[in-house]
Each structure stands twice: as C-alpha cells, then as structure tokens.
Design an enzyme around this catalytic site. Sequence first.
Site, PDB file in Angstrom:
ATOM      1  N   LYS A 116       0.823  -1.216   0.000  1.00  0.00           N
ATOM      2  CA  LYS A 116       0.000   0.000   0.000  1.00  0.00           C
ATOM      3  C   LYS A 116       0.848   1.254   0.000  1.00  0.00           C
ATOM      4  O   LYS A 116       0.489   2.251  -0.625  1.00  0.00           O
ATOM      5  CB  LYS A 116      -0.929   0.017   1.220  1.00  0.00           C
ATOM      6  CG  LYS A 116      -2.070  -0.946   1.069  1.00  0.00           C
ATOM      7  CD  LYS A 116      -3.178  -0.631   2.032  1.00  0.00           C
ATOM      8  CE  LYS A 116      -4.354  -1.558   1.774  1.00  0.00           C
ATOM      9  NZ  LYS A 116      -5.387  -1.454   2.781  1.00  0.00           N
ATOM     10  N   LYS A 200      -4.987  -9.649  -7.055  1.00  0.00           N
ATOM     11  CA  LYS A 200      -6.170  -9.862  -6.214  1.00  0.00           C
ATOM     12  C   LYS A 200      -7.308  -8.947  -6.653  1.00  0.00           C
ATOM     13  O   LYS A 200      -7.065  -7.811  -7.048  1.00  0.00           O
ATOM     14  CB  LYS A 200      -5.749  -9.514  -4.777  1.00  0.00           C
ATOM     15  CG  LYS A 200      -6.728  -9.869  -3.708  1.00  0.00           C
ATOM     16  CD  LYS A 200      -6.194  -9.420  -2.349  1.00  0.00           C
ATOM     17  CE  LYS A 200      -6.307  -7.913  -2.177  1.00  0.00           C
ATOM     18  NZ  LYS A 200      -6.062  -7.425  -0.819  1.00  0.00           N
ATOM     19  N   LYS A 203     -11.178  -3.559  -3.966  1.00  0.00           N
ATOM     20  CA  LYS A 203     -12.166  -2.486  -4.042  1.00  0.00           C
ATOM     21  C   LYS A 203     -11.645  -1.324  -4.865  1.00  0.00           C
ATOM     22  O   LYS A 203     -12.412  -0.519  -5.353  1.00  0.00           O
ATOM     23  CB  LYS A 203     -12.428  -1.949  -2.625  1.00  0.00           C
ATOM     24  CG  LYS A 203     -13.011  -2.958  -1.669  1.00  0.00           C
ATOM     25  CD  LYS A 203     -12.891  -2.485  -0.211  1.00  0.00           C
ATOM     26  CE  LYS A 203     -13.306  -3.586   0.743  1.00  0.00           C
ATOM     27  NZ  LYS A 203     -12.981  -3.340   2.127  1.00  0.00           N
TER      28      LYS A 203
END
Length: 339
Positions: A116, A200, A203
């Site tokens: 991230k 993956k 969202k």
Amino acid sequence: MTTHTPRVFSGIKPSGGLTLGNYLGAIKRFVDMQGQEFETIYCVVDLHAITVWQDPAVLKDATREVAAGFIASGIDPSQSILFNQSQVPAHAELGWIFNCVARVGWMNRMTQFKDKAGKNAEQVSLGLYAYPSLMAADILLYHATHVPVGEDQKQHVELTRDIASKFNHDFKAGDFFPLCEPIIEGPATRVMNLRDGTKKMSKSGESDMERINMTDDADKIAKKFKKAKTDPEPLPETLDGLKDRPEARNLVDIYASLSEVTPEAVISEYAGAGWGRFKPALADLAVEKLAPISQEMARLMKKPDEIDAILAKGSEKADAIAQPILQKTYDIVGLVRSR
Ligand code: TYM
C-alpha cells in the site's frame, strides 16, 4: 490455564464498496460460522478505513453499505454482534497499548503495508503503519479464538498471535490473550482480478470491469463474467491442468465457491467445455446468488436509520464484552484506575 470461549471475530473496512472477493473470502464464511458453537462478532472497521483518506460523507455511506452487505448476506443481528468499530472506543485504547508491545521490526515485515505504501512510504499516515496493531486489538479485545479471513490477512492474524504472546510473556499474564487461529478455508480465499489473474480482486482497482461489486445488478454481473479475461483453451480434465492458467483457475474457484462444491467437482462437470459454455453458466449462477443480496442491500440503504439502530445495539453488546477485558488489561499493565 484459562480455556477461552470459542469466539469468532472478523471485520471489513468501509473503504469503497464490497466486492465478490469480500463476499466469498469473508462474508459468506461469516454467515456459515453463525449459529455454530461460536459466539460471532462482526465489525465494520471504520477506524481502519481512515488510515487512508476517506471523504467523510462517502465514509458514512460506505459504513452503512458494508453493514447492509452483512445483513443482506445473512448475518442476523440477533445471532451475531454486528457493529462499527469507532463506537466501541476500547478498540483504539487497546490499540495504543499494543503499539507499545509490537516492535517496529515486526511492522516493517508487513507485506500489505509495503504494497500500500509503495514508493511513497514517507508520505503515508502513521495510522497505516500501525494498522496491524489496531487489528490485533480488534481481535484480542474480545479474546476471540477464531478469525475467518481471506488469504491476504493471514500475516496480520499471525502478527496478532505474536502480540498476544509477547504481552502474555512480558506481563507474566499466563494466557490472558488467546493465540487466535486464522480460518482461511474454501475455494475462494483469494479471488483474483477478472482482467488479470495474477492480481487480487480489490475495491480500489482502476477498472470496474476487473471486479464484481456487491451492488452490481444482474446485467452488470453477467457482462463482467462474459468479458472476463481467459485463455483460448477449453477447461481441462483435471484440476492439475489449471496450474499455469490463473484466470481460468479463478473462474473455476468462483464457480465452486458460489455453488458450494469443490473445484474438482466443477472440473468434472465441465471437463472439455469451452468458455462459450462455462462463462454463461458462471454468469447465471452468480446472478442467481448475488442479485437477491444486492436487491436487499439497496432496500436497506434506503433506511439508514434502521442500519444505524442495528449498529448501535451491536456496539452496546460489543462494549459489554470489551470493557472488562480492557479494564483487566489496564490492571495487568499497571495503569491506575483512579475513577
Ligand atoms: P478488507 O476490508 O480488505 O477485506 C475484508 C475481508 O475480505 C477478504 N478479502 C478477500 N478474500 C478473498 N479474495 C479477495 N480478493 C479478497 N479481498 C478481500 C479479506 O481477506 C478480509 O477477510 N485488515 C482487514 C480488516 C480487519 C480485520 C480485523 C479482519 C480489521 N480488523 C480483525 C479480521 C479481524 C482488511 O483490511 O480487510
């Protein structure tokens, strides 16, 4: 030796909408664990969401939407405790204590933080870095013993065990905090992106076509599966034949999870089938399973007060379990409870 009551805790961040990954990897399994031998506690982790910027109005909607997703999928507020994290302040309080237990070296190994933060590590919030110790607090505040999650959360649950173990050891607290087990089961522990089977489903991906949102209507669900990336080969005779075919494997796993059979059973039903046959069957199955959930979510979202009332009740029940554990933690740590 204390024996801890079998208790399940898990959470979902209200950052962006829910995806099929959240549903198959988490919510659907939360529903399965309800009404078993466990007490089940499920949380919309709003304090985790704000570790990256969230527009305040959007955050409120997203929090209610995750709660609606839980309820529409079958989480029954009379059987499970359903609440939002910020309403039980003990999460943040225990999180601070765990910030003083966890080591910087442990945090530096967290792959999700590295992913991230990327090259921007100096600019991300301190909260994003400390995130795993708040997650440990979420779990251990209830002395939870089982934590159903998708594969991507395994390292965080392992860290939770390390924090529990260091706390118990440093404060000579026996097994005050249980060593919780991650429960990562079923064919859909890592649902992949529909456009790139090596990534993956998340969202926040760039294109909406790469994920199924829980709020997608029947047409959208069908279209996204029909356009999902695949390879030219038909489905093989055995599961081994999917080894180097990540997109094909992902669709087979999704089918298996939605229809509650093993991937082997899907392959034996569709051995030799081309995508012209398999994709429409998958689209139909997904619409059959997901459309009622998205309809119910839409209905609930029109009644935000009802959702808030459910979360408020859940927060009270959660707080009643959390407070004595937090107070005992303060005693163990040596904080004077002067009032
Ligand atoms: P979050 O909000 O990213 O995801 C919620 C749950 O959905 C699972 N999941 C997936 N499973 C399979 N395939 C996918 N593509 C996929 N994407 C997401 C996640 O593994 C997770 O189980 N840190 C957590 C939230 C959290 C938590 C907790 C979880 C906070 N405190 C305490 C358990 C216990 C997170 O960001 O999940």
